[in-house]
Design an enzyme around this catalytic site. Structure first.
Site, short mmCIF file in Angstrom:
data_model
loop_
_atom_site.label_atom_id
_atom_site.label_comp_id
_atom_site.label_asym_id
_atom_site.label_seq_id
_atom_site.Cartn_x
_atom_site.Cartn_y
_atom_site.Cartn_z
CG HIS A 1 -2.30 0.51 0.93
ND1 HIS A 1 -2.53 1.58 0.08
CD2 HIS A 1 -3.52 0.11 1.37
CE1 HIS A 1 -3.83 1.82 0.02
NE2 HIS A 1 -4.46 0.94 0.79
CB ALA A 2 4.35 2.02 0.98
#
Length: 486
Positions: A138-139
């Protein structure tokens, strides 16, 4: 000048939220028609398009002493074969076996020493089909930018135009030294206005003070912000300590059917989605002996604020709203009316908070403060589950000439949150991906069955198809409208 390869505070927060039992990758299971391509053919195709998504050949470099957010750097040891893997289902290769495999693959954390993505080619699926399992941290992406990457890697026709090759062969840039990483971060802190403010606030505010400030107005979890008021979410069987292992299943739906319910009863398609989710959760809770009379759960609803000109860019551009899920309302039309009214009120009051606001807050906070804010959320139980609805492409997609038959997304589980529901539309479908903690939701298939029943119940109440309602009756006409359709 700020380093364009440095993670934003929002992106970085997903790294700090990751724990042994809480993996922060988004994922999907894609099922295709036709025989599986050879592994080497898939490798060659993906490698030929990596110049379109350069972050896929970059890994994280961490600033010494936590004096700055990580930066993306070229991976000098990049090997596409490490990221594109191959496996097969045992006979008979049914969907249940695919779901079990998907849960196991999604249970494995991504290696932070390498680019933060994986693709698994799954052979042996019955009925002349195969699957791809994809995982991306998700980064690196949010839901919408993840859809854009999918459009880059897939084709819009079975015989696509060739992808233009890169102007130059890719050669990784030298890795920065630890001293260079530290010097660059300190220089930015001294010269870039946002980083200067971050450093000042780090000195003037202790971790506890910032965590309390965030808890009063915004909740900094996963880089998403929403107004929750001062009350924690209610306790539920979905809010227990979780382990690292996952179960995954899915429910297929029709976008046209959800639109027809919306047209008959009012609200929005997203309201209809939340109403059927609330119905399914209520059914499941009652099966487990829970008293749902008057009960509401709280869902965190991510909202994309990505502008059209930003489509295709990686990173996160999200805000969020929260929505009560009236699991105690058994009448499907009343339940939709309640959901629609609350969601309309939330939009009218500006409940969704811009991601740039949260980026400013989390960007100023040292990593220890972000971690404390995450622990604060885990203690106070500010939501019961995440429900995310991402619009996908509405035309067929292809991979090496094979048509994409279905796409089933997964949202990561936060601490003390045993269930996450992700929804994605694709080519007329509206499919639900259910991710659950392996131990807490051993009967996740039962929840999927209740979700199907909840969809059928609301559709029957709207009179949009001939399915009987649970009591065996068939609607003769649509029920009363909630409000004018959007």
């Amino acid at each position: 000048m700020a380093n364009p390869h440095r993670l934003t505070g929002l992106d970085s927060s997903f790294l700090h939220l990751e724990r042994d039992a809480a993996h922060m990758h988004v994922a999907a299971c894609a099922v295709f028609e036709g025989a599986a391509p050879a592994h080497e053919e898939l490798l060659e195709m993906i490698e030929s398009r990596l110049h379109l998504v350069p972050r896929y050949r970059q890994r994280l470099a961490f600033v010494p002493l936590g004096q700055g957010r990580p930066v993306w750097v070229d991976d000098p040891h990049f090997n596409v074969g490490y990221h594109v893997r191959q496996t097969a289902l045992p006979e008979p290769g049914g969907e249940d076996q695919l779901k079990r495999l998907t849960g196991r693959v999604f249970s494995q954390a991504l290696d932070r020493g390498r680019p933060l993505w994986e693709v698994w080619l799954v052979e042996g699926l019955a009925a002349d089909r195969f699957a791809l399992l994809s995982k991306t941290h998700h980064a690196l992406v949010d839901g919408v930018s993840g859809v854009d990457i999918m459009a880059v890697l897939f084709d819009s026709s079975p015989d696509p135009m060739p992808v233009a090759p890169p102007e130059h062969a890719w050669v990784p840039k030298p890795l920065p030294s630890r001293a260079q990483l530290l010097a660059d971060a300190l220089k930015e802190r001294a010269t870039v206005p946002g980083e200067m403010a971050r450093g000042v606030r780090a000195v003037l505010r202790g971790p506890r003070a910032v965590a309390e400030r965030l808890g009063e107005s915004l909740v900094a979890l996963g880089g998403l912000a929403w107004k929750t008021g001062l009350q924690p979410a209610p306790s539920s069987l979905f809010n227990v300590p979780i382990g690292p292992h996952r179960r995954f299943t899915w429910v297929r739906g029709s976008l046209d059917e959800f639109k027809a319910v919306k047209n008959a009863l009012g609200g929005t398609v997203n309201d209809v989605v939340l109403a059927v989710v609330a119905g399914a959760l209520g059914r499941y809770m009652r099966l487990h002996g829970e008293d749902t009379d008057g009960a509401e759960l709280r869902a965190m609803i991510p909202v994309s604020i990505r502008a059209d000109i930003e489509r295709g860019a990686l990173g996160n551009r999200v805000a969020a709203m929260w929505a009560p899920l009236p699991v105690g309302i058994t009448d499907p039309v009343e339940r939709l009316a309640a959901v629609s009214a609350v969601m309309r009120e939330g939009k009218d009051s500006g409940q969704a908070v811009g991601a740039q606001v949260l980026t400013r807050l989390s960007g100023f906070a040292p990593t220890t403060i972000i971690s404390q804010a995450a622990r604060l959320q885990a203690r106070q139980r500010l939501f019961n589950l995440v429900v995310t609805n991402v619009p996908g492409p509405q035309q067929p997609l292809y991979l090496l000439g094979r048509k994409l038959d279905g796409l089933f997304p997964m949202v990561p589980l936060a601490q003390n949150t045993a269930l996450g529901i992700a929804i994605m539309s694709y080519d007329g479908q509206l499919n639900f991906g259910l991710a659950g903690d392996y131990d807490a939701l051993a009967d996740i298939g039962t929840l999927a069955d209740e979700l199907r029943s909840s969809i059928e119940e609301l559709a029957a109440a709207a009179g949009v198809r001939g399915a009987p309602s649970p009591d065996g009756s068939r609607p003769s006409r649509p029920r009363r409208a909630v409000r004018a359709a959007n």
